[in-house]
Scaffold this active site. Structure first.
Site, PDB file in Angstrom:
ATOM      1  N   PHE A 251     -19.411  15.842 -35.645  1.00  0.00           N
ATOM      2  CA  PHE A 251     -18.401  16.178 -35.925  1.00  0.00           C
ATOM      3  C   PHE A 251     -18.140  17.332 -36.175  1.00  0.00           C
ATOM      4  O   PHE A 251     -17.128  18.326 -36.857  1.00  0.00           O
ATOM      5  CB  PHE A 251     -17.682  15.554 -37.880  1.00  0.00           C
ATOM      6  CG  PHE A 251     -18.037  14.127 -38.230  1.00  0.00           C
ATOM      7  CD1 PHE A 251     -16.977  12.914 -37.708  1.00  0.00           C
ATOM      8  CD2 PHE A 251     -18.969  13.644 -39.143  1.00  0.00           C
ATOM      9  CE1 PHE A 251     -17.518  12.065 -37.655  1.00  0.00           C
ATOM     10  CE2 PHE A 251     -19.117  12.549 -39.537  1.00  0.00           C
ATOM     11  CZ  PHE A 251     -18.013  11.660 -38.855  1.00  0.00           C
ATOM     12  N   GLY A 478     -21.731   8.157 -32.359  1.00  0.00           N
ATOM     13  CA  GLY A 478     -21.202   7.610 -32.685  1.00  0.00           C
ATOM     14  C   GLY A 478     -19.969   7.383 -32.421  1.00  0.00           C
ATOM     15  O   GLY A 478     -18.938   6.200 -33.090  1.00  0.00           O
ATOM     16  N   THR A 479     -19.341   7.319 -31.166  1.00  0.00           N
ATOM     17  CA  THR A 479     -18.373   7.502 -30.673  1.00  0.00           C
ATOM     18  C   THR A 479     -18.000   6.214 -30.041  1.00  0.00           C
ATOM     19  O   THR A 479     -17.296   6.365 -29.652  1.00  0.00           O
ATOM     20  CB  THR A 479     -18.091   8.661 -30.392  1.00  0.00           C
ATOM     21  OG1 THR A 479     -18.731   8.767 -29.971  1.00  0.00           O
ATOM     22  CG2 THR A 479     -17.833  10.004 -31.417  1.00  0.00           C
ATOM     23  N   ARG A 624      -5.193   6.495 -19.801  1.00  0.00           N
ATOM     24  CA  ARG A 624      -6.913   5.288 -20.147  1.00  0.00           C
ATOM     25  C   ARG A 624      -7.360   5.337 -20.693  1.00  0.00           C
ATOM     26  O   ARG A 624      -7.810   5.725 -21.478  1.00  0.00           O
ATOM     27  CB  ARG A 624      -6.975   5.042 -18.819  1.00  0.00           C
ATOM     28  CG  ARG A 624      -7.697   3.881 -18.445  1.00  0.00           C
ATOM     29  CD  ARG A 624      -8.576   3.964 -17.227  1.00  0.00           C
ATOM     30  NE  ARG A 624      -8.221   4.044 -16.151  1.00  0.00           N
ATOM     31  CZ  ARG A 624      -7.302   3.573 -15.184  1.00  0.00           C
ATOM     32  NH1 ARG A 624      -6.615   2.944 -15.268  1.00  0.00           N
ATOM     33  NH2 ARG A 624      -7.152   5.048 -14.515  1.00  0.00           N
ATOM     34  N   ILE A 625      -7.232   3.873 -21.580  1.00  0.00           N
ATOM     35  CA  ILE A 625      -8.061   3.705 -22.992  1.00  0.00           C
ATOM     36  C   ILE A 625      -8.874   2.604 -22.371  1.00  0.00           C
ATOM     37  O   ILE A 625      -9.091   1.819 -21.659  1.00  0.00           O
ATOM     38  CB  ILE A 625      -7.527   2.175 -23.950  1.00  0.00           C
ATOM     39  CG1 ILE A 625      -6.742   3.405 -24.193  1.00  0.00           C
ATOM     40  CG2 ILE A 625      -8.246   2.055 -24.898  1.00  0.00           C
ATOM     41  CD1 ILE A 625      -6.950   4.997 -25.137  1.00  0.00           C
ATOM     42  N   ASN A 627     -12.127   1.458 -23.938  1.00  0.00           N
ATOM     43  CA  ASN A 627     -12.737   0.144 -24.759  1.00  0.00           C
ATOM     44  C   ASN A 627     -12.284   0.431 -25.684  1.00  0.00           C
ATOM     45  O   ASN A 627     -11.280   0.767 -26.817  1.00  0.00           O
ATOM     46  CB  ASN A 627     -14.370   0.537 -24.784  1.00  0.00           C
ATOM     47  CG  ASN A 627     -14.634   0.129 -25.973  1.00  0.00           C
ATOM     48  OD1 ASN A 627     -13.780  -0.688 -26.864  1.00  0.00           O
ATOM     49  ND2 ASN A 627     -15.745  -0.535 -25.538  1.00  0.00           N
ATOM     50  N   GLN A 634     -11.777   5.051 -33.572  1.00  0.00           N
ATOM     51  CA  GLN A 634     -11.676   7.100 -33.519  1.00  0.00           C
ATOM     52  C   GLN A 634     -10.809   7.189 -34.320  1.00  0.00           C
ATOM     53  O   GLN A 634     -10.786   7.747 -35.511  1.00  0.00           O
ATOM     54  CB  GLN A 634     -12.089   7.133 -31.647  1.00  0.00           C
ATOM     55  CG  GLN A 634     -13.377   7.178 -31.357  1.00  0.00           C
ATOM     56  CD  GLN A 634     -14.834   7.879 -32.249  1.00  0.00           C
ATOM     57  OE1 GLN A 634     -13.837   8.667 -32.299  1.00  0.00           O
ATOM     58  NE2 GLN A 634     -15.465   6.984 -33.087  1.00  0.00           N
ATOM     59  N   GLY A 698      -8.816  13.145 -24.091  1.00  0.00           N
ATOM     60  CA  GLY A 698      -9.301  13.052 -25.166  1.00  0.00           C
ATOM     61  C   GLY A 698      -8.441  12.388 -26.674  1.00  0.00           C
ATOM     62  O   GLY A 698      -7.343  12.720 -26.556  1.00  0.00           O
ATOM     63  N   GLU A 701     -10.504  13.049 -31.710  1.00  0.00           N
ATOM     64  CA  GLU A 701     -10.122  13.765 -32.860  1.00  0.00           C
ATOM     65  C   GLU A 701      -8.113  14.130 -32.598  1.00  0.00           C
ATOM     66  O   GLU A 701      -7.555  14.790 -33.194  1.00  0.00           O
ATOM     67  CB  GLU A 701     -10.358  15.367 -32.236  1.00  0.00           C
ATOM     68  CG  GLU A 701     -12.055  16.006 -32.545  1.00  0.00           C
ATOM     69  CD  GLU A 701     -12.149  16.857 -32.153  1.00  0.00           C
ATOM     70  OE1 GLU A 701     -11.777  17.056 -30.895  1.00  0.00           O
ATOM     71  OE2 GLU A 701     -13.107  17.815 -32.304  1.00  0.00           O
TER      72      GLU A 701
END
Ligand code: MOS
Length: 737
Positions: A251, A478-479, A624-625, A627, A634, A698, A701
């Site tokens: 973080f 962890g992302t 684009r995603i 996953n 997230q 991104g 966040e």
């Protein structure tokens, strides 16, 4: 590859094997839940010794007397290190541009610059012996009066340097445009100090082999860690080996490394044994960084129809004495809404406090708490629906940079979110909807977070099993980095997931951007994509197949009338290829952000002021995603943090002594399961070919950037109470209700 051109159609677009976008489970999930993933402290080594840090109990002054005799002769103690005998280290070097690579010496001299600063390190055979002996160290202080309270020291506010981009921006002339605007809003919001509250503390195991130090630790940025240790210990970077394979949350708090890393390395050298050292939860509040408290003034000048003519956002934030970090809370205000005349300002107030630095979505996370509530205030004042107000202020291009947006689907997110949430059922008149003693309200906020691409490299190799291994000094905080890099390599090479192995977090591997600023996936993922494309070239060449004809599928290269197994190509030396990405013209020629709209429904107890968030929805557009599952995680994680920043989180400064009084997770409140309702997160289809070859943006966040404002606006709708000081605690709500 330099991102100077839009990315042409490629294998990621084709997605022939369907890996891209699939909700693949986290590949590190099983390791983590079974305890097999070794976090910073969890490397088990023969002969390891345990350290414990003694912290300064005053915030400013010097050590006048130090008695370590009792500690030194306590059972099991191997070493008590203080400023009297610590090895030489480099002092602060501001001239190193990259702030996280600047030296970070400890036990350098008898001065104390902040509460909790390490003043001694005790190392013993066991953790308990080290802790016990640390309690025997006797210290006399010569205390000086410190300056701790931002409000008391506003007169000392300074304009920061340009290291985080220009602190001031101006377009047109804000002041006259605001003065002439028929409708005006001029409000001040405050946000408190936030801490990162990672589950895993900062923790290290260090040992030496000759002149080379190995440090197994918890850092978001392997390369920065290597450089910082090298600078501090005055070693060439090649003599510092950083390993950070698993990280229990970062973080922003683990962008740099701190005392556990430096002191374990120093002690291990002295003792000739591996040394383990972790910060305690309490120490993390003062020895690592926090998000500074802010005061923000927002002025909006509008026409009666809600169209903004003038917009300004001024931010004051706390910063440590020696530092120049400012909380860039006005950043999104540069480009989110149209208005011809606009300005932003950032000022910092240097105090005798621990370091303020990046915390999840530096800038937007708290800047949107102010901006998006101010927009809600303006909507209320004008009797315009808050969604509609935002739609009316949609800019045709970036109003500050004067370039087009690469992609921007804020309008689509607002429409889709309003529809799915049932926004039309909201009563625009606040304080009208009741269910028994509960007052019910709905609120929303626009969401945005800047998009970045950083330099990154990756190496992929093919072995005699026909397996591919991806190596990069990237991290997974962890992302889901392990998982998405596997998906990318599997897709490009036409392999099932289990034939791809991803190795991260080692400074011996090609350097990557690390995890931060929501740039991890785009940067390391692009390097992985390019490395796999380069490997395909080598495979075709080695197989004697014309690259134009070659198909890569099912573990075979086929074409030119031939079919060659990957395993055959991987025999002997195997094949290896590298990929590298760096930012280029695209980030100058286009304004790049991710967008979203978040909606919240709350119930506020009319007698106690207690707030229950009942449901939340986020609709996002972030390229684009890669996953569907990790992206959703997230997003909802950010939204949960938004609940925390609206309602709970606040590090309370003791203004007499300069420390955070509630320095543990019992008293620093973060949302728990009972605070978190049903949360839904949806991503709209989007491809951004200006961003990177993966065409992703991104999103780590994004979820937090505005989430708290949706909750705060829902509280206003429920109660008619507008609180401009976060968190919106029940005592503040009751006072005004
Ligand atoms: Mo993020 S605050 O850049 O880890």
């Amino acid at each position: 590859m330099k991102m100077d051109q839009p990315s042409p159609p490629n294998a990621i677009d084709e997605n022939r094997h369907g890996h891209i976008g699939a909700p693949m489970d986290r590949v590190d999930g099983l390791l983590k839940v079974t305890g097999a993933a070794a976090y910073g402290y969890e490397l088990h080594m023969e002969g390891v010794a345990y350290g414990w840090i003694v912290e300064a109990a005053v915030a400013k002054g010097r050590i006048a007397g130090l008695d370590t005799a009792a500690a030194g002769s306590a059972p099991g103690v191997l070493l008590v290190m203080t400023h009297r005998d610590a090895p030489p280290q480099s002092g602060f070097l501001k001239e190193i541009d990259q702030r996280f690579e600047r030296p970070r010496p400890y036990l350098l001299d008898d001065g104390i610059a902040r509460y909790g600063e390490p003043i001694a390190l005790v190392v013993a055979e066991t953790l308990e012996q080290a802790r016990d002996a640390a309690s025997l160290v006797r210290v006399q202080y010569e205390t000086q009066a410190g300056e701790f309270d931002m409000r008391e020291h506003f007169h000392s506010a300074e304009k920061p340097g340009d290291s985080q981009g220009p602190p001031d921006t101006d377009e047109g002339e804000f002041e006259p445009a605001f003065a002439e605007a028929p409708v005006k809003l001029d409000v001040e919001y405050t946000t408190p100090t936030h801490i990162h509250a990672q589950i895993e503390p900062h923790a290290s195991v260090a040992w030496w082999e000759g002149e080379r130090v190995h440090i197994h630790c918890s850092t978001q940025m392997v390369e920065h860690a290597q450089q910082r240790v090298a600078h501090t210990l005055q070693l060439p970077p090649g003599q510092v080996h950083i390993m950070s394979p698993f990280i229990g949350g970062g973080f922003g708090g683990k962008l740099p490394v701190f005392a556990d890393v430096i002191l374990s390395a120093l002690a291990s050298k002295r003792l000739g044994r591996p040394v383990k050292l972790a910060l305690t939860r309490q120490q993390m509040f003062h020895v690592s960084t926090h998000r500074a408290e802010t005061l923000q003034r927002i002025r909006l000048g509008a026409a009666q129809d809600g169209r903004l003519a003038a917009i300004s956002h001024e931010v004051w934030s706390q910063c440590a004495r020696h530092d120049d970090f400012y909380e860039p809370a006005a950043n999104q205000t540069k480009s989110l809404y149209a208005a011809a005349d606009r300005m932003t300002r950032h000022r910092l107030i240097r105090l005798d406090l621990p370091d303020a630095d990046s915390c999840r979505a530096p800038g937007e996370a708290v800047g949107m708490l102010a901006l998006e509530c101010a927009m809600d205030e303006l909507a209320h004042q004008l009797k315009i629906d808050p969604v509609e107000l935002r739609l009316r202020n949609e800019p045709a291009q970036d109003p500050q940079k004067h370039v087009p947006y690469s992609t921007r689907q804020l309008v689509q997110c607002l429409h889709e979110g309003a529809k799915r949430f049932g926004w039309q059922a909201r009563n625009p008149e606040p304080g009208q909807v009741r269910e028994g003693r509960w007052r019910i309200g709905m609120g929303m906020a626009a969401i945005t977070r800047s998009n970045h691409l950083m330099k990154a490299k990756c190496k992929v190799s093919l072995d005699e099993e026909g397996d591919v291994t991806v190596r990069t000094a990237m991290t997974d905080i962890g992302t889901g980095t392990y998982t998405i890099l596997k998906q990318i390599a599997a897709e490009v090479l036409g392999l099932p997931g289990e034939k791809v192995h991803v190795l991260l977090g080692d400074s011996d591997w090609p350097h990557s951007a690390g995890s931060g600023g929501s740039f991890g996936a785009s940067s390391s993922g692009s390097a992985t994509y390019l490395a796999c494309e380069a490997l395909k070239q080598k495979m075709a060449l080695s197989a004697g197949i014309d690259m134009e004809q070659a198909r890569f599928e099912g573990g075979k290269v086929e074409g030119s009338g031939k079919s060659v197994h990957y395993a055959a190509l991987g025999r002997g030396e195997g094949l290896e290829a590298e990929g590298a990405i760096e930012p280029g013209q695209m980030e100058k020629q286009f304004s790049q952000q991710s967008y979203g709209a978040e909606f919240a429904e709350v119930a506020v107890d009319s007698e106690s002021g207690e707030v229950r968030v009942r449901r939340m929805l986020g609709v996002f557009a972030a390229g684009r995603i890669l996953n569907a599952k990790t992206a959703r995680s997230q997003a909802i994680g950010g939204m949960i943090w938004g609940i925390g920043s609206a309602l709970h989180e606040e590090a309370v400064l003791d203004k007499r002594f300069g420390f955070f009084a509630n320095h543990d997770l019992a008293e620093y409140h973060v949302p728990v399961h009972a605070d978190v309702p049903a949360i839904e997160a949806i991503f709209l289809p989007e491809i951004d070919d200006k961003a990177n070859p993966l065409k992703i943006k991104g999103l780590g966040e994004l979820g937090i950037s505005g989430a708290g404002a949706a909750v705060a606006n829902a509280i206003f709708n429920a109660t008619g109470v507008r609180i401009r000081d976060y968190p919106l605690r029940l005592d503040r709500i009751l006072q005004l209700a």
